[in-house]
Design a protein around this motif. Sequence first.
Motif, PDB file in Angstrom:
ATOM      1  N   ALA A 192       3.376  -0.240   1.113  1.00 42.59           N
ATOM      2  CA  ALA A 192       2.978   1.060   1.661  1.00 42.59           C
ATOM      3  C   ALA A 192       1.491   1.309   1.437  1.00 42.59           C
ATOM      4  N   ASN A 193       1.009   0.970   0.236  1.00 44.90           N
ATOM      5  CA  ASN A 193      -0.423   1.129  -0.055  1.00 44.90           C
ATOM      6  C   ASN A 193      -1.259   0.272   0.884  1.00 44.90           C
ATOM      7  N   ARG A 194      -0.825  -0.978   1.061  1.00 44.26           N
ATOM      8  CA  ARG A 194      -1.569  -1.913   1.904  1.00 44.26           C
ATOM      9  C   ARG A 194      -1.594  -1.440   3.363  1.00 44.26           C
ATOM     10  N   ALA A 195      -0.449  -0.916   3.825  1.00 40.20           N
ATOM     11  CA  ALA A 195      -0.335  -0.509   5.230  1.00 40.20           C
ATOM     12  C   ALA A 195      -0.844   0.910   5.479  1.00 40.20           C
ATOM     13  N   GLY A 196      -1.127   1.656   4.405  1.00 40.01           N
ATOM     14  CA  GLY A 196      -1.574   3.035   4.566  1.00 40.01           C
ATOM     15  C   GLY A 196      -0.477   3.951   5.071  1.00 40.01           C
ATOM     16  N   LYS A 197       0.765   3.680   4.620  1.00 41.03           N
ATOM     17  CA  LYS A 197       1.909   4.492   5.035  1.00 41.03           C
ATOM     18  C   LYS A 197       2.569   5.121   3.805  1.00 41.03           C
ATOM     19  N   PRO A 198       3.207   6.283   3.948  1.00 38.20           N
ATOM     20  CA  PRO A 198       3.992   6.831   2.833  1.00 38.20           C
ATOM     21  C   PRO A 198       5.144   5.884   2.508  1.00 38.20           C
ATOM     22  N   VAL A 199       5.396   5.648   1.228  1.00 36.51           N
ATOM     23  CA  VAL A 199       6.466   4.722   0.857  1.00 36.51           C
ATOM     24  C   VAL A 199       7.821   5.232   1.337  1.00 36.51           C
ATOM     25  N   GLU A 200       7.960   6.558   1.444  1.00 36.14           N
ATOM     26  CA  GLU A 200       9.233   7.127   1.919  1.00 36.14           C
ATOM     27  C   GLU A 200       9.520   6.695   3.356  1.00 36.14           C
TER      28      GLU A 200
END
Length: 406
Positions: free
Chosen positions: A315-323
């Motif tokens: 999620a950090n790498r993709a810039g997305k919320p982990v949820e």
Amino acid sequence: MGGSSSSEQVAETETPSFFTQEELNKLKSDFDTGGVEKVKPLIEKKVTDLDKTELNIAVTGESGTGKSCFINAMRGLRSDDPGAAEVGTTETTKEPTGYPHPTLPHVHYWDLPGTGSPEFRAARYLTEMKFKRYDFFIIISACRFKENDVKLAKEIKRLGKKFYFVRSKIDFDLYNTRNEKGVFNEKEELEKIRSDCVRKLAEAGFPDSPVFLISSFEPKHFDFIQLNEGLEGDLNNVKKRIFVLALPNLSVEIVQKKSKILRKLIWMFATLSGGMGAVPIPGVSLACDISILIGAIVSFRKCLGLDDASLQRLANRAGKPVEELKATVKAPLLEEITIDAIVRFGWGAAVVTVSALEFALDFVPVIGSIFGAGSSFLMTYKILSAALKDLTENAERVVKVAFETD
């Protein structure tokens, strides 16, 4: 190439390639004289050896070429993630710094001190850096390959190990070109950079060495994936296994490669599941060793990047919320793996209808059906196969959502 028969396709996917032919012959011989109980210790040792397999990758080049960023990218980390290599600091150390993979602690990327000093001596450098420790070397340059890079490559080659030339910070090159020229052809510019690197390496005595153009901040672009494929192709089966499992989930293809490798482990776990510790699964008449079954599923989940820590890193790498990523994963795959979870997911339900004959046709061709279709073996094999299928499908969905691909 021509087509293959279905039996050939099964053999290709199921052959336990982590074993040498000599080891397979011993398994067969031991089974003939002592049955399953005699081969269990051999398989248990193989599983343990695979888990402890070390892979050490050396990353070298001048200070400021992006070695730390590259090491982080190969481990699926950003610079602010726990355990990431420090980025942007002045290099002062004269010792190799090892960075373990976040989920596979026997995989290490080693940041070697810079090679930029005028008095650089390749032979002395490799001795001081403990040359024999590393499986291969990655030589990184942020502009042209320097004289010291070439000296080092020649010495590595003389000593009989593999090395790879990586041209880093390609994204910055294109950014600067865009500022200078405005509109330009990106493909032509990349080919120009590549040709210049290849020509200079050929002049230095490396006419056939490929050059990989990468950006550690954009691992899905340029030659990052091609580099990984090149590294993978030059490793033996056991080392290749751990390298692929250590790759960040950048594409569905990587997930599928991991799944194929994990599938080759299932028959070993199944063989170990019989005997002591066999417990019936609720609603199913067959039994297996619960600890082996659950341990294997937990390991599969981590290798496929579906544990909490791996999902957070992606999620950090993709810039997305982990949820958002977790929302694509079916429960109970995110929960604690228990027998209740296995029953709720229905992984054991199909076992009741599978006959020994049907099972034998689906089993490891190299071994044949020497292990028969004992209830514990059959139960574990089918549950792990079903679990791996579901885990793989969920990991593929996560990657598609993370990187917005179809």
